[in-house]
Motif scaffolding. Structure first.
Motif, short mmCIF file in Angstrom:
data_model
loop_
_atom_site.label_atom_id
_atom_site.label_comp_id
_atom_site.label_asym_id
_atom_site.label_seq_id
_atom_site.Cartn_x
_atom_site.Cartn_y
_atom_site.Cartn_z
N HIS A 145 0.83 -1.20 0.00
CA HIS A 145 0.00 0.00 0.00
C HIS A 145 0.86 1.25 0.00
O HIS A 145 1.84 1.34 0.74
CB HIS A 145 -0.91 -0.01 1.23
N LYS A 146 0.53 2.21 -0.82
CA LYS A 146 1.27 3.45 -0.90
C LYS A 146 0.36 4.60 -0.50
O LYS A 146 -0.76 4.71 -0.99
CB LYS A 146 1.81 3.68 -2.33
N GLU A 147 0.85 5.44 0.41
CA GLU A 147 0.09 6.61 0.81
C GLU A 147 0.03 7.58 -0.37
O GLU A 147 1.02 7.78 -1.09
CB GLU A 147 0.76 7.28 2.01
N ARG B 31 0.08 14.37 0.00
CA ARG B 31 -0.77 15.53 0.31
C ARG B 31 -1.68 15.85 -0.87
O ARG B 31 -1.22 15.95 -2.00
CB ARG B 31 0.12 16.73 0.63
N GLN C 292 -8.97 14.45 1.70
CA GLN C 292 -8.48 13.07 1.69
C GLN C 292 -9.50 12.20 2.42
O GLN C 292 -9.89 12.51 3.54
CB GLN C 292 -7.13 13.02 2.38
N ASN D 199 -10.64 8.67 4.15
CA ASN D 199 -10.15 7.45 4.81
C ASN D 199 -11.33 6.51 5.03
O ASN D 199 -12.28 6.87 5.73
CB ASN D 199 -9.54 7.78 6.17
N ASP E 149 -8.05 2.21 3.55
CA ASP E 149 -7.45 2.83 2.37
C ASP E 149 -7.68 4.33 2.41
O ASP E 149 -8.62 4.83 3.04
CB ASP E 149 -8.06 2.24 1.09
N VAL E 150 -6.80 5.05 1.72
CA VAL E 150 -6.85 6.50 1.68
C VAL E 150 -6.90 6.96 0.23
O VAL E 150 -6.17 6.45 -0.62
CB VAL E 150 -5.61 7.12 2.37
N ASN F 39 -7.13 10.55 -2.25
CA ASN F 39 -7.17 12.00 -2.41
C ASN F 39 -8.23 12.38 -3.43
O ASN F 39 -8.36 11.74 -4.47
CB ASN F 39 -5.82 12.53 -2.90
#
Length: 246
Positions: free
Chosen positions: A39-41, A44, A67, A69, A83-84, A86
């Protein structure tokens, strides 16, 4: 001699079967289940401008990075994951409505079947407003089932009518247990907008705390310097008095 021939014939018949079983076993032993990608954030989020108009006049302005969540049942991983995502302004449609005491902003991202609705309420007695309600809906490709969250008893982003609410720092708006929204460099004004400009900004508590820390540190350093200087002057005065007595 006949017995030897029979044994040789038996080995000739069994050997291909043994080879086949060995190859089949090795095939099963070397095949591993696919591992999910790490998983990659997303980093911003970019800030987006979102204005709501009423009869051609802007009645709500927002400039912010968002963002989302969400915790959900993953189809590929067969477990609950967090998961996050944008919100990308260039892919986000916005709409809304305003009346005397309620203003709403709806954001929709068709590409990932996601929508967010923010509802602001004004108290005409106190001349204050706040974010009172949020609705979120999402149907991402890896979700086992559609996710939705609604909370109509919130008390976020409090401001004075005619002023904008501004928060430079990241803050989290908890909607329901498995769903929250992170805001970045948020500035919003839901009522009494003049033209296309934000009113004077009222900063959030997080920003005020950030400003307070260097002030406190500076005051502490100034006090320390004063103490050292005072100790030096007292020591010097005593030394001078000693010389005079000699």
């Amino acid at each position: 001699m006949v017995q030897i021939c029979r044994v040789q014939s038996w080995f000739v018949g069994v050997t291909p079967l043994l080879i086949f079983v060995t190859v089949l076993h090795q095939g099963f032993a070397t095949v591993a289940p696919p591992t999910p990608a790490p998983h990659k954030e997303p980093g911003r989020p970019e800030r987006g401008h979102y204005n709501v108009t009423n009869n051609g006049t802007i009645c709500l302005m927002a400039y912010m990075g968002l963002q989302l969540n969400i915790s959900y049942n993953s189809t590929s991983q067969k477990k609950v994951v967090q998961d996050v995502m944008n919100l990308q302004p260039n892919l986000t449609k916005h709409s809304g409505s305003c009346d005397s005491e309620i203003a709403s902003l709806q954001l929709t991202v068709d590409a990932v079947k996601t929508s967010l609705t923010f509802v602001f309420t004004m108290n005409s007695t106190s001349n204050k407003y706040h974010l009172s309600e949020v609705n979120v809906s999402a149907a991402w490709p890896d979700m086992k089932e559609h996710i939705s969250g609604h909370n109509s008893s919130l008390d976020y982003l409090r401001g004075t009518v005619g002023y904008s609410y501004y928060c430079r720092d990241e803050q989290t708006l908890n909607v329901v247990q498995n769903l929250s929204i992170n805001t970045f460099q948020l500035q919003v004004q839901p009522f009494a907008v003049k033209g296309d400009q934000f009113g004077a900004a009222e900063e959030c508590q997080l920003d005020e705390d950030d400003m307070l820390i260097p002030i406190v540190v500076g005051a502490a350093l100034a006090g320390l310097v004063a103490i050292v200087l005072l100790a030096y002057l007292i020591g010097r005065k005593r030394s001078h008095a000693g010389y005079q007595s000699i």
